[in-house]
Structures are given as C-alpha cells and as structure tokens.
Design a protein around this motif. Structure first.
Motif, PDB file in Angstrom:
ATOM      1  N   ARG A 219      12.194  11.641   6.512  1.00 20.99           N
ATOM      2  CA  ARG A 219      13.618  11.858   6.795  1.00 20.99           C
ATOM      3  C   ARG A 219      14.345  12.348   5.543  1.00 20.99           C
ATOM      4  O   ARG A 219      15.257  13.181   5.624  1.00 20.99           O
ATOM      5  N   TRP A 220      13.947  11.828   4.401  1.00 21.71           N
ATOM      6  CA  TRP A 220      14.536  12.309   3.136  1.00 21.71           C
ATOM      7  C   TRP A 220      14.126  13.760   2.891  1.00 21.71           C
ATOM      8  O   TRP A 220      14.956  14.587   2.499  1.00 21.71           O
TER       9      TRP A 220
ATOM     10  N   PRO B  25       0.820  -1.220   0.000  1.00 22.28           N
ATOM     11  CA  PRO B  25       0.000   0.000   0.000  1.00 22.28           C
ATOM     12  C   PRO B  25       0.850   1.265   0.000  1.00 22.28           C
ATOM     13  O   PRO B  25       1.868   1.345   0.686  1.00 22.28           O
ATOM     14  N   THR B  26       0.435   2.248  -0.787  1.00 16.79           N
ATOM     15  CA  THR B  26       1.165   3.505  -0.884  1.00 16.79           C
ATOM     16  C   THR B  26       0.241   4.686  -0.587  1.00 16.79           C
ATOM     17  O   THR B  26      -0.979   4.549  -0.605  1.00 16.79           O
ATOM     18  N   THR B  27       0.861   5.832  -0.322  1.00 15.79           N
ATOM     19  CA  THR B  27       0.119   7.066  -0.069  1.00 15.79           C
ATOM     20  C   THR B  27       0.605   8.139  -1.030  1.00 15.79           C
ATOM     21  O   THR B  27       1.810   8.289  -1.243  1.00 15.79           O
TER      22      THR B  27
ATOM     23  N   SER C 178       6.485   4.702   2.674  1.00 14.78           N
ATOM     24  CA  SER C 178       6.860   4.965   4.064  1.00 14.78           C
ATOM     25  C   SER C 178       6.710   6.432   4.427  1.00 14.78           C
ATOM     26  O   SER C 178       7.585   7.249   4.126  1.00 14.78           O
ATOM     27  N   LEU C 179       5.608   6.762   5.075  1.00 19.20           N
ATOM     28  CA  LEU C 179       5.419   8.123   5.566  1.00 19.20           C
ATOM     29  C   LEU C 179       5.877   8.266   7.011  1.00 19.20           C
ATOM     30  O   LEU C 179       5.857   9.364   7.573  1.00 19.20           O
TER      31      LEU C 179
ATOM     32  N   SER D  83      -0.756  14.036   7.207  1.00 18.14           N
ATOM     33  CA  SER D  83      -0.012  13.119   8.090  1.00 18.14           C
ATOM     34  C   SER D  83       1.495  13.243   7.890  1.00 18.14           C
ATOM     35  O   SER D  83       2.274  13.051   8.839  1.00 18.14           O
ATOM     36  N   LEU D  84       1.918  13.568   6.673  1.00 18.33           N
ATOM     37  CA  LEU D  84       3.351  13.752   6.417  1.00 18.33           C
ATOM     38  C   LEU D  84       3.855  15.018   7.109  1.00 18.33           C
ATOM     39  O   LEU D  84       4.946  15.026   7.688  1.00 18.33           O
ATOM     40  N   LYS D  85       3.054  16.082   7.044  1.00 18.18           N
ATOM     41  CA  LYS D  85       3.428  17.316   7.740  1.00 18.18           C
ATOM     42  C   LYS D  85       3.588  17.055   9.241  1.00 18.18           C
ATOM     43  O   LYS D  85       4.555  17.514   9.870  1.00 18.18           O
TER      44      LYS D  85
END
Length: 319
Positions: A286-287, A236-238, A279-280, A302-304
């Motif tokens: 981190r990247w 699964p991806t976002t 990977s969020l 969610s990333l923020k």
C-alpha cells in the motif's frame, strides 16, 4: 596544557543538579552524560561529599541525596530558555489537553525565575515559533489519555480501556497493565499487558474511546518498555528491492524507515532501495502504490502479485 578546572566545576554542579532531579542516579549514567570515565565520576562525587553535600551510595544501585537536602533554584542559560519555548510548542500540539495544561503551568513557574533580560529574550522568539496542526492523536471521547497512562504506569495501577480496533471496527473493553508509552510514525502508542488476551498488546491512542485508572494493582513485574519493542525486531521479514526515480526517492526518506529500510545505491538516474519488510500483504504494497508510477519492484515476486491484486480491487471499485 589547558586548565580543566572550569570544565570540572561545571560538571560537578551539573552532577549535583542531576542528583536532585532523581531518587537514584547511577555512576554509569553520569559517565555517559558527561562522556568521561567512571573514575572521574567517583572523584567528583568525593569532591561533593568533601564540600558538605550529604550523598549516600549503595554498591550496584547508585547515588542519592539525603532526604530534605536541596539547593536554592538554579538560573537557566539563554540556550536552555530557548529550549523551553520549543518544548512548550511541541507539548501544545503533540500531547493531550491535560498534559498540555500541566506543562503550561510549569512554564509560568519557570518564567517567573528568569532574569529580566531573559524574559525579554523569551518574549521576542515566543511568537516566532509555530507548530502546524497535525492529524488528531487522541479521540474526543478520551482527551486525557496520556495523563491517565502516566498515572497508571507510575502508580502501578491497572486501567480500564474502551478500544475500537482498526480491522473490525468493533469496540471492546478490557483491563490492562500499562508498561510504557511511545511515539512512532506520527502517532502515540502504548504497550500493556491485556488481562482479556493474557498477553502483551499494543494500542494506538486515537482509537481509544475511553480510559480510566482503577484501584487494581499490577499482577506482573514488567520488564522495561525497550525489552518488548526490541522483540518486534525478531518478527520474520522478507527482503525487498525496488528501483525509484531520483526525483522521487528523496521524498521517501522520512517514511522508508517504517517499512524496514536497510540500504540504497545509485544506478544511473534511479535509486535501488533494499528493505527487510514485516508486511508484504498490506503495509509495504500500500505504501509502494503511493509512488508506484515512479518505481519498479525488483523482488520478491509475491510483492508484485499483491500490488497487482490491490490495483485490480481499486479498478473494480472505479467501474
């Protein structure tokens, strides 16, 4: 109309060389290499048979030369000679010492059959090609990792692996059936069936503390490596969208593919990039922090949040 005879002659000779290089060669494999039809390959094979080359074929399998048939060593073109040097430099820097030594030995044999002027040509460029040092790809305790893996794969023998995980920094020992080796993001990895976990696992060579081939045979008939690597695409991806300043965006080209890069478009002085990230939690945020002062997260929220969490952790450590 152009005379196709020279081109066909070169192709037939190349087919014969390829037949000597493998136990079985499929017609489709030859057609793909020479960008021609299967009908053309069938015709060329018949030409070789008519000239006395002992070829046998099996429907649905491929072509092979009769055991014992060999041509004298072929001469190399100047372009092929140049490729040997590039390959040798890569072998010295990006494989383990054992494989590097074997390749160096093979290079001496290759050089011994070159014409005098080609040897001079080789010497003139040999010292002009340099591969810069990279990060260590193998642990000092296990310098011949790739050589052992290749043997295990070829002979279908299990290996005994001593491995240090990244997250827990603990060392485990396990029996594995190595399926394949691949290079990705400046690291060597191998995929194997783990008898401890009863499942397929991926391992990074620089975390291997020890490795040796055992006398135990494989217990499973494994699919080709590509089959298992393709399965990772189904994780699964976002969707992620970020805005990056143009002056920075160009420096991300080599790494963005490892984070699920899909597309980009220009918006004024910025580049909007779209990703499908696996990977969020760790990988992508981190990247992003490496160039975050020149970029902005558009989505998802969610990333923020995760980036802010990492920044706060870093702030606390600096106090």
């Amino acid at each position: 109309m152009l005379d196709e005879t020279p081109k066909r002659f070169d192709r037939i000779v190349a087919i014969l060389i390829q037949l000597q290089s493998k136990k079985i060669v499929k017609a489709q494999e030859l057609a793909d290499r020479f960008e021609c039809s299967l009908r053309t390959i069938y015709r060329d094979i018949r030409t070789l048979e008519a000239s006395g080359v002992p070829i046998y074929s099996e429907a649905g399998v491929g072509y092979a030369l009769m055991d014992g048939y060999r041509l004298p060593p072929v001469m190399f073109t100047r372009e092929e000679v140049s490729s040997f040097i590039a390959a040798e430099k890569l072998m010295q820097k990006f494989t383990d010492p054992s494989l590097g030594t074997h390749y160096a030995s093979a290079m001496y044999k290759l050089k011994s059959v070159l014409r005098s002027n080609d040897k001079d040509y080789l010497s003139n460029i040999e010292s002009r090609i340099v591969m810069q040092d990279a990060e260590p790809m193998f642990n000092d305790n296990s310098p011949n990792t790739l050589a052992v893996l290749f043997e295990g794969i070829a002979e279908k023998k299990q290996i005994l692996l001593t491995y240090k995980t990244f997250e827990k920094e603990e060392t485990t020992q396990r029996n594995l059936e190595p399926v394949g080796v691949f290079h990705d993001n400046n690291n060597w990895y191998f995929l194997g069936y783990c008898h401890l976990r009863k499942d397929y696992r991926q391992f990074r060579t620089d975390r291997i503390q020890g490795i040796k081939k055992t006398d135990l045979d494989f217990t499973i008939e494994h699919d080709p490596l590509e089959t298992y690597l393709t399965k990772s695409d189904k994780i699964p991806t976002t969707k992620v969208r970020i805005l990056v300043q143009k002056k920075i965006a160009r420096y991300l080209a080599s790494e963005r593919k490892y984070h699920g890069f899909i597309s980009q478009k220009e918006i004024g002085d910025e580049i909007e990039m779209t990703f499908m990230s696996h990977s969020l939690q760790d990988g992508f945020p981190r990247w992003f922090l490496m160039f975050g002062d020149y970029a902005k997260i558009l989505e998802p929220e969610s990333l923020k949040t995760r980036v802010l969490e990492l920044l706060e952790i870093n702030r606390q450590r600096l106090l």
